[in-house]
Scaffold this motif. Structure first.
Motif, PDB file in Angstrom:
ATOM      1  N   THR A 151      19.907  27.915 -62.318  1.00 55.23           N
ATOM      2  CA  THR A 151      20.692  28.836 -63.146  1.00 55.23           C
ATOM      3  C   THR A 151      20.070  28.978 -64.530  1.00 55.23           C
ATOM      4  O   THR A 151      19.925  30.095 -65.051  1.00 55.23           O
ATOM      5  CB  THR A 151      22.139  28.318 -63.283  1.00 55.23           C
ATOM      6  OG1 THR A 151      22.724  28.230 -61.978  1.00 55.23           O
ATOM      7  CG2 THR A 151      22.968  29.242 -64.156  1.00 55.23           C
TER       8      THR A 151
ATOM      9  N   GLU B   2      21.805  23.566 -61.249  1.00 61.78           N
ATOM     10  CA  GLU B   2      21.891  23.717 -62.705  1.00 61.78           C
ATOM     11  C   GLU B   2      20.567  24.207 -63.277  1.00 61.78           C
ATOM     12  O   GLU B   2      20.530  25.102 -64.134  1.00 61.78           O
ATOM     13  CB  GLU B   2      22.286  22.384 -63.343  1.00 61.78           C
ATOM     14  CG  GLU B   2      22.489  22.456 -64.849  1.00 61.78           C
ATOM     15  CD  GLU B   2      22.864  21.114 -65.453  1.00 61.78           C
ATOM     16  OE1 GLU B   2      23.263  21.085 -66.630  1.00 61.78           O
ATOM     17  OE2 GLU B   2      22.743  20.099 -64.748  1.00 61.78           O
TER      18      GLU B   2
ATOM     19  N   SER C 273      17.452  21.712 -58.885  1.00 57.24           N
ATOM     20  CA  SER C 273      18.905  21.606 -58.765  1.00 57.24           C
ATOM     21  C   SER C 273      19.550  22.947 -59.115  1.00 57.24           C
ATOM     22  O   SER C 273      18.932  23.806 -59.759  1.00 57.24           O
ATOM     23  CB  SER C 273      19.430  20.524 -59.704  1.00 57.24           C
ATOM     24  OG  SER C 273      19.233  20.905 -61.056  1.00 57.24           O
TER      25      SER C 273
ATOM     26  N   SER D 169      19.814  23.642 -69.829  1.00 56.15           N
ATOM     27  CA  SER D 169      20.278  22.681 -68.821  1.00 56.15           C
ATOM     28  C   SER D 169      20.418  21.267 -69.379  1.00 56.15           C
ATOM     29  O   SER D 169      20.820  20.349 -68.657  1.00 56.15           O
ATOM     30  CB  SER D 169      19.308  22.656 -67.635  1.00 56.15           C
ATOM     31  OG  SER D 169      18.022  22.219 -68.055  1.00 56.15           O
TER      32      SER D 169
END
Length: 252
Positions: free
Chosen positions: A240, A237, A235, A212
């Motif tokens: 993920t 991001e 977040s 990230s």
């Protein structure tokens, strides 16, 4: 006789304590803990409480395990006390990280109050020059004497660079110390959530940080905050990246 840090000065209890004893006209103090913000005030109070009969103050610094630039103020207070009271003051037995800080600051690591370290190139004086050293009177007509000002400027520049390195190193240490608790908490959360080991949780955090492009301590803070009641989720991001990191650990 003991002085201790107060919470409003240091952000915690007993960051520095200065026990000691007085034997006739000599005071022996043994600071323990960290030389951080507030340490100079603690020392000043300790020195002010010494009997008027004391003519020598010796500090054994072996119990100090961390020092930032506030430690230089600590030394200034000690030196100033010696000058004002016409006392002999020493600060010896430096070890570990505090000794490294003294080196970076260009101070004598045996006793920074005693002047420059004799092993330092900057401390070499003209008196130590060998018999082949040329004096201005013996120099030939074509020889030139280097002016003192450029040499002094070079020394000042070198010490300024050392202090810059010192400040960077102290800041890195400060950040590492501040980050450690939240990283440990995040590892515990991942271990409980994903049934992984402490080492695996560490690798998940580190890989999430890399995937990230986020600082490790920020990843750990996001994981920790999300585990709290009504805490904000990481977040998109970070979520993920975290899923990918966990999946890789499981495949591994």
């Amino acid at each position: 006789m003991t002085s201790a840090a107060s919470p409003h000065l240091t952000g915690g209890l007993d960051t520095l304590v200065i026990p000691g004893r007085v034997d006739a006209d000599r005071a022996e103090l043994t600071p323990r803990g960290e030389l951080v913000h507030g340490c100079a005030d603690i020392l000043a109070r300790t020195l002010a409480g010494l009997p008027a009969t004391v003519v020598r103050v010796d500090l054994d610094m072996g119990g100090v395990h961390f020092m930032d630039t506030a430690g230089l103020q600590f030394l200034d207070v000690l030196a100033d006390h010696g000058r004002r009271r016409s006392l002999t003051v020493t600060a010896t037995n430096w070890n570990g990280q505090p000794r490294r800080i003294l080196e970076l600051a260009g101070l004598n690591t045996t006793d920074p109050l005693a002047g420059p370290d004799s092993t330092s190139p900057d401390s070499t004086s003209s008196d130590s020059a060998g018999p082949d050293s040329a004096s201005p009177d013996s120099a030939g007509p074509d020889s030139a004497v280097s002016p003192a000002a450029p040499a002094s400027s070079a020394v000042a520049l070198e010490r300024a660079e050392c202090l810059h390195v010192l400040r960077e190193e102290v800041e890195q240490l400060r950040q590492a110390i501040a980050s450690r608790p939240v990283i440990d908490q995040a590892r515990g959360i991942l271990m409980a959530t994903h049934g992984c080991t402490s080492d695996e949780a560490w690798h998940i955090l580190r890989e999430t940080s890399q995937l990230s492009n986020t600082k490790l301590r920020d990843v750990a803070a996001a994981v920790t905050a999300s585990a709290e009641a009504d805490g904000p989720p990481p977040s998109a991001e970070l979520r993920t990246a975290l899923k990918r990191a966990v999946a890789r650990r499981r495949r591994g």
